[in-house]
Motif scaffolding. Structure first.
Motif, mmCIF file in Angstrom:
data_model
loop_
_atom_site.group_PDB
_atom_site.id
_atom_site.type_symbol
_atom_site.label_atom_id
_atom_site.label_comp_id
_atom_site.label_asym_id
_atom_site.label_seq_id
_atom_site.Cartn_x
_atom_site.Cartn_y
_atom_site.Cartn_z
ATOM 1 N N ARG A 89 0.844 -1.190 0.000
ATOM 2 C CA ARG A 89 0.000 0.000 0.000
ATOM 3 C C ARG A 89 0.876 1.236 0.000
ATOM 4 N N LYS A 90 0.516 2.237 -0.775
ATOM 5 C CA LYS A 90 1.273 3.482 -0.837
ATOM 6 C C LYS A 90 0.848 4.428 0.284
ATOM 7 N N GLY A 91 1.714 5.399 0.544
ATOM 8 C CA GLY A 91 1.373 6.446 1.483
ATOM 9 C C GLY A 91 2.089 6.307 2.808
ATOM 10 N N PRO A 92 2.117 7.376 3.597
ATOM 11 C CA PRO A 92 2.774 7.362 4.901
ATOM 12 C C PRO A 92 2.143 6.349 5.843
ATOM 13 N N MET A 93 2.993 5.623 6.570
ATOM 14 C CA MET A 93 2.527 4.622 7.532
ATOM 15 C C MET A 93 3.437 4.640 8.747
ATOM 16 N N ASP A 94 2.879 4.276 9.901
ATOM 17 C CA ASP A 94 3.724 4.136 11.074
ATOM 18 C C ASP A 94 4.438 2.794 11.012
ATOM 19 N N ARG A 95 5.294 2.530 11.991
ATOM 20 C CA ARG A 95 6.141 1.342 11.960
ATOM 21 C C ARG A 95 5.312 0.056 11.951
ATOM 22 N N ALA A 96 4.277 0.005 12.777
ATOM 23 C CA ALA A 96 3.443 -1.198 12.839
ATOM 24 C C ALA A 96 2.717 -1.435 11.520
ATOM 25 N N ALA A 97 2.237 -0.357 10.909
ATOM 26 C CA ALA A 97 1.534 -0.487 9.632
ATOM 27 C C ALA A 97 2.475 -0.958 8.532
ATOM 28 N N LYS A 135 9.756 7.618 0.849
ATOM 29 C CA LYS A 135 10.256 6.339 0.351
ATOM 30 C C LYS A 135 9.111 5.346 0.228
ATOM 31 N N ASP A 136 8.254 5.266 1.254
ATOM 32 C CA ASP A 136 7.159 4.321 1.227
ATOM 33 C C ASP A 136 6.093 4.726 0.214
ATOM 34 N N SER A 137 5.905 6.035 0.026
ATOM 35 C CA SER A 137 4.900 6.471 -0.922
ATOM 36 C C SER A 137 5.274 6.072 -2.348
ATOM 37 N N TYR A 138 6.563 5.797 -2.561
ATOM 38 C CA TYR A 138 7.009 5.320 -3.861
ATOM 39 C C TYR A 138 7.146 3.810 -3.888
ATOM 40 N N GLY A 139 6.883 3.143 -2.763
ATOM 41 C CA GLY A 139 6.714 1.711 -2.899
ATOM 42 C C GLY A 139 7.311 0.784 -1.906
ATOM 43 N N GLN A 140 8.435 1.063 -1.237
ATOM 44 C CA GLN A 140 9.000 0.065 -0.354
ATOM 45 C C GLN A 140 9.163 0.668 1.007
ATOM 46 N N GLY A 141 10.106 0.138 1.853
ATOM 47 C CA GLY A 141 10.213 0.749 3.159
ATOM 48 C C GLY A 141 11.288 0.146 3.998
ATOM 49 N N THR A 188 13.933 2.538 5.383
ATOM 50 C CA THR A 188 13.222 3.478 6.249
ATOM 51 C C THR A 188 12.985 2.820 7.595
ATOM 52 N N SER A 189 11.849 2.176 7.756
ATOM 53 C CA SER A 189 11.584 1.486 9.025
ATOM 54 C C SER A 189 12.332 0.167 9.129
#
Length: 276
Positions: free
Chosen positions: A178-186, A270-276, A216-217
Motif C-alpha cells: 500500500r502506498k502512502g505514509p505509515m507508522d512502523r506497525a503499519a 520512500k514508502d509512498s514510492y513503494g518500499q520501506g 526506512t523502518s
C-alpha cells in the motif's frame, strides 16, 4: 597492458574526448559539469551525510554515544531483526536523496554504477566470493510501471565490483504494498507475507547480501530476511545506498558539520514510492 590494448586506448581516446565535449559528465545530484563520470561536484560531496560509527551493531542506525562496536540500539534489543547486520552508505537526505529519486523516477539507470563502490565501502567485513548478492524484488505491477528494478541494477554492479555471485530472481514479491505514509506497525503489516523465495536450493547454506536503495523502518528488508532464513540462508546482511534517520538521531559531524536529522515526511516519501 598489451600493445593491442594500448593501441585501442589511443585510437578511441579522441572519440571519448568528443563525447565529453558534447555530453560532459555531470554531478549526479545537481547536474553541474564535473571532471569525470560518477563523481559529485565539490558542493554536493560536502553535503553528503556519511553514516559511520558510532552506530548500532545490528541495524546500523547512528547512535548519539559510542558504547563500543557491539552496542545495540533499543529497537534491536527489544526485537532482534531477522538479518545479522544492516548498513547504509548515507543518510537519506540532500544529494543522496536526489540520486535515489533520479535513479528510480528519472530513469537514470546508470547511477547504479555510482552506488556500487559506496555499498562496498559500507559493508561489514567486506564481500567475499562466497557471498550471494540478492536484490529486494518489486511486485510485477510496480516492475511493469517502472520498467526496471533499481535494487537489481545495484546488485549487478556490486557483484561486478566485488566478484561475488548474484541471483537477481532469487525472491519474488507476491503481494503489492500500500502506498502512502505509515507508522512502523503499519509498515510491518504491509509487507507481512509479501515475499517468497523462488528456489530454496539456491539459498540454502548461503550467505546472502540483500540489496535495496533506501531503508526506512526496515520492515521490507526484515520481511525479505525472514523469507531467506526460512529458505535455509545461513546469514543475511543488508546493504542500502541510504537510510532514513529519525529526528533526534545524531550523525552530526560526519561530513561538513551538517545535521543529519530531517523531517519524517522525507522518510515517508520512500514508502509512498513503494518500499520501506
Amino acid at each position: 597492458m598489451s600493445n593491442g590494448k594500448r593501441a585501442a586506448t589511443v585510437l578511441f581516446m579522441p572519440l571519448r574526448q568528443l563525447f565529453d565535449l558534447v555530453l560532459p559528465p555531470r554531478c549526479p545530484s545537481c547536474r553541474v559539469i564535473v571532471d569525470g563520470d560518477d563523481r559529485f561536484c565539490s558542493a554536493c560531496y560536502a553535503a553528503l551525510q556519511f553514516i559511520s560509527a558510532p552506530l548500532c551493531a545490528c541495524c546500523g542506525i547512528p547512535l548519539v554515544h559510542d558504547g563500543g562496536p557491539d552496542t545495540l540500539c533499543g529497537g534491536c534489543l527489544a526485537e532482534p531483526p531477522n538479518y545479522a547486520t544492516a548498513r547504509a552508505a548515507f543518510v537519506y537526505a540532500g544529494p543522496a536523496r536526489s540520486v535515489v529519486l533520479s535513479f528510480k523516477h528519472g530513469d537514470r539507470q546508470h547511477l547504479a554504477r555510482l552506488m556500487a563502490p559506496h555499498l562496498l565501502r559500507a559493508s561489514v567485513g567486506g564481500i567475499t566470493a562466497d557471498s550471494l548478492v540478492v536484490p529486494v524484488p518489486l511486485h510485477r505491477w510496480r516492475l511493469w510501471e517502472r520498467g526496471f528494478n533499481q535494487a537489481a541494477l545495484m546488485a549487478t554492479q556490486l557483484a561486478r565490483l566485488s566478484g561475488a555471485k548474484t541471483c537477481l530472481d532469487a525472491m519474488q514479491r507476491v503481494k503489492p504494498s500500500r502506498k502512502g505514509p505509515m507508522d512502523r506497525a503499519a509498515r510491518r503489516k504491509n509487507v507481512a507475507g509479501a515475499f517468497r523465495v523462488r528456489d530454496k536450493s539456491v539459498i540454502a547454506g548461503r550467505h546472502i547480501l540483500l540489496i535495496d536503495d533506501v531503508m526506512t523502518s526496515g520492515a521490507t528488508v526484515a520481511a525479505c530476511a525472514r523469507a531467506l532464513k526460512r529458505a535455509g540462508a545461513t546469514r543475511v546482511d543488508v546493504l542500502t545506498w541510504a537510510r532514513a534517520v529519525r529526528v533526534g538521531d545524531d550523525v552530526s559531524g560526519r561530513n561538513a558539520g551538517r545535521s543529519a536529522t530531517h523531517d519524517s515526511r522525507e522518510a515517508d516519501e520512500k514508502d509512498s514510492y513503494g518500499q520501506g
